[in-house]
Design a protein around this motif. Structure first.
Motif, mmCIF file in Angstrom:
data_model
loop_
_atom_site.group_PDB
_atom_site.id
_atom_site.type_symbol
_atom_site.label_atom_id
_atom_site.label_comp_id
_atom_site.label_asym_id
_atom_site.label_seq_id
_atom_site.Cartn_x
_atom_site.Cartn_y
_atom_site.Cartn_z
ATOM 1 N N MET A 3 0.841 -1.195 0.000
ATOM 2 C CA MET A 3 0.000 0.000 0.000
ATOM 3 C C MET A 3 0.875 1.242 0.000
ATOM 4 N N ARG A 4 0.441 2.249 -0.735
ATOM 5 C CA ARG A 4 1.136 3.540 -0.755
ATOM 6 C C ARG A 4 0.119 4.664 -0.596
ATOM 7 N N ILE A 5 0.525 5.703 0.105
ATOM 8 C CA ILE A 5 -0.299 6.893 0.286
ATOM 9 C C ILE A 5 0.407 8.075 -0.360
ATOM 10 N N CYS A 6 -0.337 8.827 -1.157
ATOM 11 C CA CYS A 6 0.182 10.051 -1.753
ATOM 12 C C CYS A 6 -0.029 11.199 -0.768
ATOM 13 N N VAL A 7 1.036 11.915 -0.483
ATOM 14 C CA VAL A 7 0.967 13.026 0.463
ATOM 15 C C VAL A 7 1.165 14.339 -0.297
ATOM 16 N N TYR A 8 0.170 15.206 -0.204
ATOM 17 C CA TYR A 8 0.271 16.557 -0.743
ATOM 18 C C TYR A 8 0.608 17.487 0.420
ATOM 19 N N ALA A 9 1.577 18.364 0.228
ATOM 20 C CA ALA A 9 1.998 19.225 1.342
ATOM 21 C C ALA A 9 2.675 20.477 0.811
ATOM 22 N N GLY A 10 2.710 21.491 1.650
ATOM 23 C CA GLY A 10 3.293 22.762 1.262
ATOM 24 C C GLY A 10 4.798 22.689 1.030
ATOM 25 N N GLU A 41 -1.398 7.300 -9.901
ATOM 26 C CA GLU A 41 -1.291 5.911 -10.343
ATOM 27 C C GLU A 41 -0.527 5.058 -9.326
ATOM 28 N N LEU A 42 0.473 5.641 -8.689
ATOM 29 C CA LEU A 42 1.310 4.906 -7.747
ATOM 30 C C LEU A 42 0.670 4.741 -6.377
ATOM 31 N N GLY A 101 4.448 0.187 7.339
ATOM 32 C CA GLY A 101 4.812 -0.490 6.104
ATOM 33 C C GLY A 101 4.115 0.057 4.885
ATOM 34 N N ILE A 102 3.711 1.312 4.948
ATOM 35 C CA ILE A 102 3.011 1.976 3.843
ATOM 36 C C ILE A 102 3.970 2.932 3.139
ATOM 37 N N GLY A 103 4.095 2.786 1.838
ATOM 38 C CA GLY A 103 4.966 3.670 1.081
ATOM 39 C C GLY A 103 4.413 5.075 0.986
ATOM 40 N N LEU A 104 5.292 6.041 0.870
ATOM 41 C CA LEU A 104 4.904 7.449 0.745
ATOM 42 C C LEU A 104 5.243 7.917 -0.665
ATOM 43 N N VAL A 105 4.250 8.450 -1.343
ATOM 44 C CA VAL A 105 4.432 9.052 -2.660
ATOM 45 C C VAL A 105 4.189 10.546 -2.519
ATOM 46 N N TYR A 106 5.067 11.354 -3.086
ATOM 47 C CA TYR A 106 4.885 12.806 -2.960
ATOM 48 C C TYR A 106 5.587 13.507 -4.107
ATOM 49 N N GLY A 107 5.610 14.839 -4.035
ATOM 50 C CA GLY A 107 6.106 15.636 -5.147
ATOM 51 C C GLY A 107 7.599 15.693 -5.352
ATOM 52 N N GLY A 108 8.371 14.962 -4.550
ATOM 53 C CA GLY A 108 9.799 14.809 -4.803
ATOM 54 C C GLY A 108 10.699 15.920 -4.331
ATOM 55 N N GLY A 109 10.159 16.932 -3.648
ATOM 56 C CA GLY A 109 10.971 18.072 -3.238
ATOM 57 C C GLY A 109 11.719 17.842 -1.937
ATOM 58 N N VAL A 132 9.544 13.899 -14.547
ATOM 59 C CA VAL A 132 8.574 13.862 -15.648
ATOM 60 C C VAL A 132 8.489 15.240 -16.310
ATOM 61 N N PRO A 133 7.970 15.309 -17.536
ATOM 62 C CA PRO A 133 7.972 16.584 -18.275
ATOM 63 C C PRO A 133 7.085 17.677 -17.689
ATOM 64 N N THR A 134 5.863 17.340 -17.291
ATOM 65 C CA THR A 134 4.894 18.383 -16.937
ATOM 66 C C THR A 134 4.217 18.107 -15.599
ATOM 67 N N MET A 135 3.514 19.120 -15.092
ATOM 68 C CA MET A 135 2.744 18.961 -13.866
ATOM 69 C C MET A 135 1.616 17.949 -14.057
ATOM 70 N N HIS A 136 1.026 17.906 -15.243
ATOM 71 C CA HIS A 136 -0.024 16.931 -15.501
ATOM 72 C C HIS A 136 0.534 15.507 -15.387
ATOM 73 N N ASP A 137 1.712 15.300 -15.963
ATOM 74 C CA ASP A 137 2.358 13.987 -15.860
ATOM 75 C C ASP A 137 2.682 13.663 -14.404
ATOM 76 N N ARG A 138 3.112 14.656 -13.682
ATOM 77 C CA ARG A 138 3.471 14.464 -12.269
ATOM 78 C C ARG A 138 2.269 13.991 -11.463
ATOM 79 N N LYS A 139 1.161 14.705 -11.598
ATOM 80 C CA LYS A 139 -0.031 14.357 -10.819
ATOM 81 C C LYS A 139 -0.578 12.993 -11.228
ATOM 82 N N ALA A 140 -0.554 12.708 -12.519
ATOM 83 C CA ALA A 140 -1.063 11.422 -12.991
ATOM 84 C C ALA A 140 -0.236 10.269 -12.442
#
Length: 205
Positions: A1-8, A95-96, A32-40, A83-91
């Motif tokens: 399982m993975r959770i996407c985290v959106y944060a400032g 997906e993950l 044991g849950i993976g974290l997916v985020y914006g990479g910053g 990834v090239p664009t913000m749309h690709d990033r969010k998609a």
């Protein structure tokens, strides 16, 4: 399982925001849950990632070429996708991931949150969406969403699918235990017309 985290990308004005980000990141790793985020590597997003990594958790970052070129990428992640664009990033983030949590943040965080929630409302995905309401950050948004329901622009069942909690552990439990109900978005046409007719005084009647 993975959770996407959106944060400032900022730390915000209160120490409670940073503490909540760190607690969530550590908790995900412990469970044991993976974290997916914006990479910053900055702001609350960086805090959450660092906390998960410190506990040995999986952390996947997804960042655009533009931001990567500004040296904003976290260099110690389990995996970094550029990834090239913000749309690709969010998609790719969506997906993950198996669910979404928004920490305090700005317009980028809000935009990501509402897109994920909209997709759930439309039945595009069945993944839960939540707000980590650190220090009451999202109190007024919750009140506004209730007003949107009262004004009949949002169904109460869709409002109820947005999990809101100030406690990261309780929030995570709700995400894991409560399936997302699907109800057609479109309001019943006959009921809608009847409500409009009752609310509007027609001349001559």
């Amino acid at each position: 399982m993975r959770i996407c985290v959106y944060a400032g990308s900022s730390m915000g004005a209160r120490p409670e925001y940073r503490a909540a980000a760190a607690e969530l990141g550590a908790l995900l790793a412990e469970e044991g849950i993976g974290l997916v985020y914006g990479g910053g590597n900055i702001g609350l997003m960086g805090v959450a990632a660092d906390a998960a990594l410190a506990k040995g958790g999986e952390v996947i970052g997804v960042i655009t070429e533009q931001l990567h070129g500004h040296k904003l990428s976290h260099t110690g992640l389990t995996r970094l996708e550029v990834v090239p664009t913000m749309h690709d990033r969010k998609a790719m983030m969506a997906e993950l991931s198996d669910g979404f949590v928004a920490l305090p943040g700005g317009i980028g965080t809000f935009e990501e949150l509402f897109e994920a929630w909209t997709w759930a409302q439309l039945g595009i995905h069945p993944k839960p969406v939540a707000l980590l309401n650190a220090a009451g950050f999202y109190d007024k948004l919750a009140e506004f969403l209730d007003q949107v329901v009262a004004e009949r622009f949002l169904k109460s069942i869709h409002r109820s699918t947005l999990v809101i909690d100030a406690n990261p552990r309780a929030l995570l439990k709700a995400l894991r235990d409560n399936p997302v109900p699907y109800a057609p978005k479109w309001l019943d046409k006959v009921a809608d017309e009847a409500a409009v007719e009752a609310a509007v005084e027609v001349p001559g009647k």
